[in-house]
Design an enzyme around this catalytic site. Structure first.
Site, PDB file in Angstrom:
ATOM      1  N   PRO A  53       0.803  -1.222   0.000  1.00 44.81           N
ATOM      2  CA  PRO A  53       0.000   0.000   0.000  1.00 44.81           C
ATOM      3  C   PRO A  53       0.830   1.264   0.000  1.00 44.81           C
ATOM      4  CG  PRO A  53       0.230  -0.853   2.212  1.00 44.81           C
ATOM      5  CD  PRO A  53       1.204  -1.568   1.366  1.00 44.81           C
ATOM      6  N   GLU A  54       0.303   2.315  -0.615  1.00 45.27           N
ATOM      7  CA  GLU A  54       0.844   3.655  -0.428  1.00 45.27           C
ATOM      8  C   GLU A  54      -0.196   4.422   0.390  1.00 45.27           C
ATOM      9  OE1 GLU A  54       2.818   5.280  -3.867  1.00 45.27           O
ATOM     10  OE2 GLU A  54       3.184   3.300  -4.693  1.00 45.27           O
ATOM     11  N   LYS A  75       2.044   6.209   5.685  1.00 41.71           N
ATOM     12  CA  LYS A  75       1.678   4.806   5.570  1.00 41.71           C
ATOM     13  C   LYS A  75       1.440   4.174   6.939  1.00 41.71           C
ATOM     14  CE  LYS A  75       4.655   4.778   1.521  1.00 41.71           C
ATOM     15  NZ  LYS A  75       5.993   4.390   1.022  1.00 41.71           N
ATOM     16  N   ARG A  86       8.533  11.923  13.396  1.00 45.39           N
ATOM     17  CA  ARG A  86       9.593  11.582  12.442  1.00 45.39           C
ATOM     18  C   ARG A  86       9.100  11.608  10.995  1.00 45.39           C
ATOM     19  NH1 ARG A  86      10.262   6.496  14.122  1.00 45.39           N
ATOM     20  NH2 ARG A  86      10.098   6.552  16.391  1.00 45.39           N
ATOM     21  N   ASN A 120       6.380   3.691  -4.366  1.00 52.90           N
ATOM     22  CA  ASN A 120       7.089   3.498  -5.626  1.00 52.90           C
ATOM     23  C   ASN A 120       6.276   3.897  -6.864  1.00 52.90           C
ATOM     24  OD1 ASN A 120       9.565   2.864  -6.729  1.00 52.90           O
ATOM     25  ND2 ASN A 120       8.980   0.757  -7.197  1.00 52.90           N
ATOM     26  N   ARG A 146      14.760  -0.283  -5.370  1.00 48.41           N
ATOM     27  CA  ARG A 146      13.387  -0.352  -5.875  1.00 48.41           C
ATOM     28  C   ARG A 146      13.426  -0.049  -7.364  1.00 48.41           C
ATOM     29  NH1 ARG A 146       9.735   0.329  -1.877  1.00 48.41           N
ATOM     30  NH2 ARG A 146       8.393  -0.858  -3.247  1.00 48.41           N
TER      31      ARG A 146
END
Length: 330
Positions: free
Chosen positions: A2-3, A52, A181, A227, A320
DNA sequence: AACTTATGACTAA
DNA sequence: TAGTCCTAAGTTG
């Protein structure tokens, strides 16, 4: 797989199906058994998403009577959060009774009972929802299939969590530390016109010597891009993924921010990750080549660019696969 | 049965 | 940069 848009979709499904009520929780696989026991019988208060990361807030039944509120005046701070990161291939599987409507691709919501079989949803293989066929009141969750790390259910629906990269119970302070973060999230309400978020992203990115293709995958700079959005947002922005951040103007980076916001919202609205503007999609669609009408450059190595015909190129960037059009992107 | 792939991200060196 | 973790489905032998 998932994004950020998929996490939002899953979060709204979980909110729809479980928020405001207690859940029966377990770990069929056993690897989350201790924490699941602590969740068992708690009320699911709310679901937060940042990039995410998903955080499900639970309270012991009887405490803090808010309805799905995460923040706000007078609301108790939730001390028990389930922190979930799906990683590369974690996913959720849902099932429910006739009041659970499958909208496809992992999105479901509840309605008053309707006749079974009336809903002809189009479940995506991996994030599909079970159909509501059992009458309300007689439904029971099906036996878990596969490596179900975490299961929760109520009288209407069940959610199974499979293969998460991270899955842990944390405190509110720990939740804040995780979020601290992370960079700004393009899917946050108002993000598109959030001058501060755009500026934060643009200035941070502009200060880097690293390639822009690496920068926008850095969750501490912009949270939620993966990605596919990396490849296709840079295509639409006309920026080579290999160009260094410092060699992209702050102005163009701000435009990139807006573009990523729009793109991710397109996927969110479509119900799955689709970047292609329907007006640009090959017409008629190429048979057996669904991706050609879904994405611009992602997974299209060697195929002609939909805009200029130049073969799409592929390389590895930070382990990637990276895709780009050498002609449209400079 | 073995290998490959997938929308991720961490640690060690 | 390489190795590690998490899982299932597809392909190859």
């Amino acid at each position: 797989m998932p994004e950020g848009d998929a996490i939002r979709r899953l979060a709204s499904t979980i909110t729809e199906l479980f928020a405001g009520g207690t859940v029966v929780a377990s770990s069929p696989q056993g690897r989350f058994a201790h924490s699941a026991a602590l969740i068992d019988g708690c009320r699911l208060q709310c679901v937060r998403v940042h990039g995410k990361h998903m955080f499900i807030g639970f309270v012991t039944e009887g405490e803090g009577q808010g309805q799905g509120q995460c923040e706000g005046e007078g609301e108790p701070i939730l001390e028990r959060w389930m922190h979930i990161h799906l990683g590369l291939y974690g996913w959720w599987r849902f099932n429910g009774d006739e009041t659970v409507v499958d909208e496809g691709y992992g999105v479901a919501h509840r309605v008053p009972p309707v006749p079974a079989g009336e809903w002809n949803g189009h479940s995506e293989t991996r994030w599909g929802c079970g159909f509501g066929e059992a009458a309300a009141g007689t439904w029971e969750p099906p036996e878990p299939v596969g490596q179900v790390r975490f299961r929760m259910y109520n009288t209407h629906a069940v959610a199974d969590l499979i293969g998460p990269n991270r899955c842990e119970l944390i405190t509110d302070a720990e939740r804040e530390a995780v979020e601290a973060r992370l960079g700004p999230d393009p899917l946050e309400v108002g993000a598109r016109d959030d001058e501060e978020a755009a500026d934060c992203f643009a200035r941070t990115a502009h200060a880097k010597k690293r390639a822009i293709g690496e920068i926008i995958m850095d969750q501490s700079i912009i949270a939620g891009v993966g990605n596919i959005y990396r490849a296709d947002s840079l295509f639409l922005a006309g920026i080579s993924p290999h160009r260094k951040g410092k060699n992209v103007s702050v102005k163009r980076l701000k435009e990139l921010w807006v573009l990523i916001c729009d793109l991710m919202n397109r996927g969110l609205a479509a119900g799955r990750l689709e970047t292609m503007d329907p007006k640009e999609a090959p017409n008629p669609p190429l048979v057996g080549d669904e991706e050609a009408s879904r994405w611009y450059v992602y997974h299209r190595t060697g195929r002609p660019c939909v805009r200029c015909g130049t073969p799409i190129r592929e390389a590895l960037m930070q382990n990637r696969r990276l895709f780009w059009c050498p002609s449209c992107q400079r």
